[in-house]
Design a protein around this motif. Structure first.
Motif, mmCIF file in Angstrom:
data_model
loop_
_atom_site.group_PDB
_atom_site.id
_atom_site.type_symbol
_atom_site.label_atom_id
_atom_site.label_comp_id
_atom_site.label_asym_id
_atom_site.label_seq_id
_atom_site.Cartn_x
_atom_site.Cartn_y
_atom_site.Cartn_z
ATOM 1 N N GLN A 18 0.963 -1.157 -0.093
ATOM 2 C CA GLN A 18 -0.177 0.070 -0.006
ATOM 3 C C GLN A 18 0.819 1.185 0.120
ATOM 4 O OE1 GLN A 18 -3.097 0.114 -0.713
ATOM 5 N NE2 GLN A 18 -3.144 2.165 -0.606
ATOM 6 N N ALA A 19 2.021 1.255 0.916
ATOM 7 C CA ALA A 19 2.979 2.239 0.809
ATOM 8 C C ALA A 19 3.582 2.618 -0.372
ATOM 9 C CB ALA A 19 4.111 2.218 1.818
ATOM 10 N N THR A 20 3.746 1.379 -1.252
ATOM 11 C CA THR A 20 4.467 1.553 -2.620
ATOM 12 C C THR A 20 3.532 2.163 -3.489
ATOM 13 O OG1 THR A 20 5.916 -0.172 -2.203
ATOM 14 C CG2 THR A 20 5.663 0.252 -4.419
ATOM 15 N N ARG A 21 2.356 1.830 -3.517
ATOM 16 C CA ARG A 21 1.155 2.233 -4.260
ATOM 17 C C ARG A 21 0.705 3.929 -4.125
ATOM 18 N NH1 ARG A 21 -3.196 0.650 -7.014
ATOM 19 N NH2 ARG A 21 -2.701 -1.879 -6.719
ATOM 20 N N GLU A 22 0.826 4.100 -2.826
ATOM 21 C CA GLU A 22 0.961 5.599 -2.474
ATOM 22 C C GLU A 22 2.009 6.537 -2.913
ATOM 23 O OE1 GLU A 22 0.075 5.815 1.634
ATOM 24 O OE2 GLU A 22 -1.910 4.501 1.405
ATOM 25 N N ALA A 23 3.237 5.883 -2.921
ATOM 26 C CA ALA A 23 4.430 6.481 -3.340
ATOM 27 C C ALA A 23 4.285 6.977 -4.581
ATOM 28 C CB ALA A 23 5.690 5.828 -3.164
ATOM 29 N N GLY A 24 3.598 5.846 -5.556
ATOM 30 C CA GLY A 24 3.657 6.002 -7.070
ATOM 31 C C GLY A 24 2.470 7.229 -7.275
ATOM 32 N N GLU A 25 1.511 7.350 -6.354
ATOM 33 C CA GLU A 25 0.500 8.302 -6.579
ATOM 34 C C GLU A 25 1.011 9.685 -6.219
ATOM 35 O OE1 GLU A 25 -2.817 6.464 -4.376
ATOM 36 O OE2 GLU A 25 -3.060 5.137 -6.158
ATOM 37 N N ILE A 26 1.803 9.554 -5.148
ATOM 38 C CA ILE A 26 2.270 10.908 -4.837
ATOM 39 C C ILE A 26 3.116 11.428 -5.763
ATOM 40 C CG2 ILE A 26 4.117 11.951 -3.107
ATOM 41 C CD1 ILE A 26 2.994 10.128 -1.218
ATOM 42 N N ALA A 27 4.055 10.621 -6.648
ATOM 43 C CA ALA A 27 4.956 10.851 -7.859
ATOM 44 C C ALA A 27 3.950 11.332 -9.046
ATOM 45 C CB ALA A 27 5.814 9.761 -7.891
ATOM 46 N N GLY A 28 2.630 11.429 -8.805
ATOM 47 C CA GLY A 28 1.698 11.607 -10.064
ATOM 48 C C GLY A 28 1.570 10.682 -10.879
ATOM 49 N N LEU A 29 1.602 9.369 -10.519
ATOM 50 C CA LEU A 29 1.308 8.312 -11.567
ATOM 51 C C LEU A 29 -0.033 7.872 -11.019
ATOM 52 C CD1 LEU A 29 5.000 7.109 -11.426
ATOM 53 C CD2 LEU A 29 3.854 7.880 -13.554
ATOM 54 N N VAL A 31 -1.251 4.089 -10.689
ATOM 55 C CA VAL A 31 -0.654 2.774 -10.383
ATOM 56 C C VAL A 31 -1.593 1.899 -11.063
ATOM 57 C CG1 VAL A 31 0.342 1.260 -8.645
ATOM 58 C CG2 VAL A 31 0.756 3.831 -8.732
ATOM 59 N N LEU A 32 -1.487 1.263 -12.061
ATOM 60 C CA LEU A 32 -2.427 0.409 -12.504
ATOM 61 C C LEU A 32 -2.416 -0.918 -11.652
ATOM 62 C CD1 LEU A 32 -1.711 0.780 -16.422
ATOM 63 C CD2 LEU A 32 -3.654 1.725 -14.964
ATOM 64 N N ARG A 33 -1.299 -1.571 -11.244
ATOM 65 C CA ARG A 33 -1.221 -2.700 -10.603
ATOM 66 C C ARG A 33 0.119 -2.786 -9.997
ATOM 67 N NH1 ARG A 33 -2.542 -8.169 -13.853
ATOM 68 N NH2 ARG A 33 -4.198 -6.654 -14.664
ATOM 69 N N ILE A 34 -0.035 -3.339 -8.672
ATOM 70 C CA ILE A 34 1.333 -3.757 -7.973
ATOM 71 C C ILE A 34 1.489 -5.133 -8.212
ATOM 72 C CG2 ILE A 34 2.506 -4.140 -5.758
ATOM 73 C CD1 ILE A 34 2.042 -1.064 -6.144
ATOM 74 N N ILE A 35 2.763 -5.755 -8.900
ATOM 75 C CA ILE A 35 2.782 -7.244 -8.948
ATOM 76 C C ILE A 35 4.269 -7.803 -8.378
ATOM 77 C CG2 ILE A 35 1.351 -7.327 -11.204
ATOM 78 C CD1 ILE A 35 3.897 -7.741 -12.752
ATOM 79 N N ASN A 36 4.121 -9.045 -8.074
ATOM 80 C CA ASN A 36 5.310 -9.583 -7.234
ATOM 81 C C ASN A 36 6.441 -9.679 -8.360
ATOM 82 O OD1 ASN A 36 4.309 -10.316 -4.724
ATOM 83 N ND2 ASN A 36 2.796 -11.961 -5.571
ATOM 84 N N GLU A 37 7.695 -9.608 -7.861
ATOM 85 C CA GLU A 37 8.837 -9.757 -9.067
ATOM 86 C C GLU A 37 9.159 -11.015 -9.484
ATOM 87 O OE1 GLU A 37 12.016 -7.973 -6.375
ATOM 88 O OE2 GLU A 37 11.264 -5.961 -6.899
ATOM 89 N N PRO A 38 8.977 -12.169 -8.639
ATOM 90 C CA PRO A 38 8.863 -13.391 -9.234
ATOM 91 C C PRO A 38 7.912 -13.861 -10.251
ATOM 92 C CG PRO A 38 8.347 -13.624 -6.955
ATOM 93 C CD PRO A 38 8.722 -12.193 -7.155
ATOM 94 N N THR A 39 6.714 -13.177 -10.057
ATOM 95 C CA THR A 39 5.551 -13.352 -11.161
ATOM 96 C C THR A 39 5.933 -12.437 -12.417
ATOM 97 O OG1 THR A 39 3.965 -13.268 -9.291
ATOM 98 C CG2 THR A 39 3.293 -12.795 -11.450
ATOM 99 N N ALA A 40 6.532 -11.314 -12.218
ATOM 100 C CA ALA A 40 6.793 -10.511 -13.335
ATOM 101 C C ALA A 40 8.009 -11.463 -14.069
ATOM 102 C CB ALA A 40 7.477 -8.892 -12.986
ATOM 103 N N ALA A 41 9.056 -11.749 -13.508
ATOM 104 C CA ALA A 41 10.085 -12.755 -14.067
ATOM 105 C C ALA A 41 9.516 -13.883 -14.807
ATOM 106 C CB ALA A 41 11.122 -13.011 -12.945
#
Length: 238
Positions: A18-29, A31-41
């Motif tokens: 949630q904090a990461t999502r909020e950081a993205g929003e504070i940066a003016g983005l 945030v469509l999705r937060i995904i796990n790094e192993p899932t992305a890999a």
């Protein structure tokens, strides 16, 4: 750029996500999705796989290490278990080479470089360059001219290190990552035999010792055809 897909380590808690999502929003983005790094890999490696498979995603970056067991089925990637150490990575490999150079300077010139920030920064850079070279070459030279001065006399560093010496230095770290692999497997209720493939993520996985030990331990050659530095970002893009 107005929208973002952000990747996070699989062990992140809901609060961290949630904090990461909020950081993205504070940066003016948006945030469509937060995904796990192993899932992305896994997506980057397998954007068109078919049938159910189990993969071990071994992620060794500059400062962190984690390993995840994922289940791949049609378009769904599920993280079954994750384990790691967020204070272990390629930077630790660099430190071993820095220590090796410091010992040499102490022994040969009786000088302690740790009190000289500029010299330490140069040693750090030389160590990283040597580490990268040792992934493809049997020897590397830690070389820095005019690194220090003692009684007004300049001291040059030129120190050869072989891949086998380097591998001995980092062996304990690599063994620690393999212990984590077994913890993740038991967390997923699986054995080595259940794993269909091993995927390498993170620049430090270019180290030949890492690939060799994984192959010995898991009985299969790890896949590394996708650039380990980019595969998480590529998976996020997919």
């Amino acid at each position: 750029v107005a929208k973002a897909v952000i990747t996070v380590p699989a062990y992140f808690s809901d609060a961290q996500r949630q904090a990461t999502r909020e950081a993205g929003e504070i940066a003016g983005l948006e945030v469509l999705r937060i995904i796990n790094e192993p899932t992305a890999a896994a997506l980057a490696y397998e954007s068109c796989h078919s049938g159910a498979r189990k993969a071990l995603v071994y992620d060794l970056g500059g400062g962190t290490f984690d390993v995840s067991v994922v289940n791949l089925e049609s378009d769904v990637v599920e993280v079954l278990a994750s384990h790691g150490n967020n204070h272990l990575g390629g930077d630790d490999f660099d430190q071993k080479l820095v220590a090796f150079a410091l010992d040499h300077l102490k022994e040969r010139y009786d000088i302690d470089a740790t009190q000289q920030p500029l010299a330490m920064a140069r040693l750090q850079r030389a160590a990283e360059a040597a580490k990268i070279l040792l992934s493809s070459e049997p020897y590397a030279i830690l070389a820095e001219e005019y690194l220090l001065a003692k009684d007004g006399v300049p001291i040059h560093l030129s120190l050869e290190v072989s891949r086998s010496e380097y591998e001995q230095m980092i062996e304990p770290y690599v063994s620690e990552t393999l212990d984590a692999v077994h913890v993740a497997l038991s967390g997923a209720g699986l054995t080595v035999a259940d794993i269909n493939e091993v995927l390498l993520v993170g620049g430090a996985t270019r180290t030949p010792l890492v690939q060799r030990r994984l192959e010995e331990e898991l009985g299969r050659q790890p896949r590394a055809e996708v650039d380990p530095d980019l595969c998480v970002a590529m998976g996020a893009a997919i």
